[in-house]
Design a protein around this motif. Sequence first.
Motif, PDB file in Angstrom:
ATOM      1  N   THR A   1      -5.777  -1.029  -2.506  1.00 12.58           N
ATOM      2  CA  THR A   1      -6.069  -0.007  -1.501  1.00 12.58           C
ATOM      3  C   THR A   1      -5.222   1.240  -1.729  1.00 12.58           C
ATOM      4  O   THR A   1      -5.684   2.371  -1.522  1.00 12.58           O
ATOM      5  N   GLY A   2      -3.987   1.049  -2.166  1.00 12.49           N
ATOM      6  CA  GLY A   2      -3.134   2.185  -2.483  1.00 12.49           C
ATOM      7  C   GLY A   2      -3.720   3.045  -3.590  1.00 12.49           C
ATOM      8  O   GLY A   2      -3.679   4.282  -3.526  1.00 12.49           O
TER       9      GLY A   2
ATOM     10  N   THR B   1       3.971   4.898   6.727  1.00  7.88           N
ATOM     11  CA  THR B   1       3.235   3.655   6.512  1.00  7.88           C
ATOM     12  C   THR B   1       4.170   2.550   6.043  1.00  7.88           C
ATOM     13  O   THR B   1       4.073   1.396   6.486  1.00  7.88           O
TER      14      THR B   1
ATOM     15  N   GLY C   1       3.240   8.457   3.473  1.00  5.17           N
ATOM     16  CA  GLY C   1       3.670   7.307   2.691  1.00  5.17           C
ATOM     17  C   GLY C   1       4.836   6.573   3.322  1.00  5.17           C
ATOM     18  O   GLY C   1       4.815   5.351   3.470  1.00  5.17           O
TER      19      GLY C   1
ATOM     20  N   VAL D   1       2.840   1.823  -3.311  1.00  2.60           N
ATOM     21  CA  VAL D   1       1.988   2.422  -4.341  1.00  2.60           C
ATOM     22  C   VAL D   1       1.807   3.911  -4.069  1.00  2.60           C
ATOM     23  O   VAL D   1       1.890   4.746  -4.976  1.00  2.60           O
ATOM     24  N   LEU D   2       1.594   4.254  -2.812  1.00  2.00           N
ATOM     25  CA  LEU D   2       1.349   5.645  -2.442  1.00  2.00           C
ATOM     26  C   LEU D   2       2.564   6.524  -2.719  1.00  2.00           C
ATOM     27  O   LEU D   2       2.440   7.655  -3.194  1.00  2.00           O
TER      28      LEU D   2
ATOM     29  N   ALA E   1      -2.240  -3.378  -2.795  1.00  2.00           N
ATOM     30  CA  ALA E   1      -1.994  -2.545  -3.974  1.00  2.00           C
ATOM     31  C   ALA E   1      -3.269  -1.829  -4.409  1.00  2.00           C
ATOM     32  O   ALA E   1      -3.246  -0.638  -4.758  1.00  2.00           O
TER      33      ALA E   1
ATOM     34  N   PHE F   1       0.835  -1.206   0.000  1.00  2.00           N
ATOM     35  CA  PHE F   1       0.000   0.000   0.000  1.00  2.00           C
ATOM     36  C   PHE F   1       0.869   1.255   0.000  1.00  2.00           C
ATOM     37  O   PHE F   1       0.666   2.179  -0.794  1.00  2.00           O
ATOM     38  N   SER F   2       1.854   1.286   0.883  1.00  2.00           N
ATOM     39  CA  SER F   2       2.704   2.470   0.993  1.00  2.00           C
ATOM     40  C   SER F   2       3.603   2.630  -0.223  1.00  2.00           C
ATOM     41  O   SER F   2       3.889   3.753  -0.648  1.00  2.00           O
TER      42      SER F   2
END
Length: 397
Positions: free
Chosen positions: A117-118, A333, A330, A66-67, A115, A63-64
């Motif tokens: 969620t990102g 996380t 980002g 991707v962010l 991913a 998630f992070s």
Amino acid sequence: MASRSSKRQKFDEIWLLVGLIGINIFLALPINLGPLQTGALMDGLKLSSSQAGVVGTIEPLIFSIVLVCFPRLPRRFGTRTLGVFGLTGAIIGNVASGMSDSFATICFWRLFVGASTGLVALAGFAALATAARVDRMSALVTVVVTLVGVGVVVVGGNVTQEGGFRWLFWFSAAISIGCAVIATALPERRNETGPPLRLSTVGRSPLAIGTVAYLFAGGAVWPFVERIGVKSGLTVSQVGEALGFTLLAGLAAGVAALALAKPGRERTLAVAGILCFGGGCAMLTLSTTPAVYISSLVVMFFFFVFVGPFLTALAMKVDGTGGLAAAIMGWSTLISSLAPAVSGRLVEGDQFDRMIWLVLASTIVGVVVLARGKLVAHSVPPQPETASAYPSARSDP
């Protein structure tokens, strides 16, 4: 004409609010249901605490990434398209997670959900940036999401009690479907964003270091909240109910932050809040009774929400473009996603009190760095002006 323009703007803001509520209800699922996931996987798939910690790590990790790595996706695809696409991926991933029968399979699908969620988060932040009053919009969304979160946690606890991790993930998929429908209210906007801050700039910021340290403490404890509750004498469904009702502390924290917010107080209040948050985390690791367990959760929830506005305000003082605030989120996380794997190594079995030293060390680092560090304003190259007015929030540009 001015009256019509004002009405159109209000109408657009309402659609934006509705869409952001859908996005943020979904983004709150890891916080609301995450504690139930760890124990359910340990019981259902017979995972060790270390393996459960790995599963709890990989989702926020991707998630992070991707962010941090793909901040311009909303500009390319549009906020509504990207948000609904990410939610669709999360629905697929949660359904497949509920059908998993091995450690490797569950890891793959949680990576997929992370991913997705990102992508949803990127869409949500890009959409929020277009609000006429970002602070007011954020407050309204927080109130609604917190209230909905109470029901999500209570129902999630009962669902997990009856059907284990499979029903938990399918419950998440059902909520994601509803969120995807609501998220179609998001405006289809493709906003230009400024250049990302260099990693070295963020890494040297005391604000970034302090935030990462304090979130690491919370991240170490959070995946094992359900197991600690069971050890303290509660059933899984009772843990869900306790989590749901203690979420209401977040509403009180928002009111308290609003009442205490004054220029010049940000650092003091942030440091005090982080210290209390760390104390709540430490108290939770030592919990052996329902009363201590619930009290610890209330302290954690209250100060987690309370600290947020002041850390954001400090970040905006250092960098008025908001780039530093986004970068800190980002990277914090990303780094704190390693916490469950670290704490999982410490609590083989049910010796949760062994996490207290990790929690205290992280909290102390966060408090000292934030209290003593020098916050130097970041110089950002001037950006070309871009249009901020849109003919309609419901139409493609």
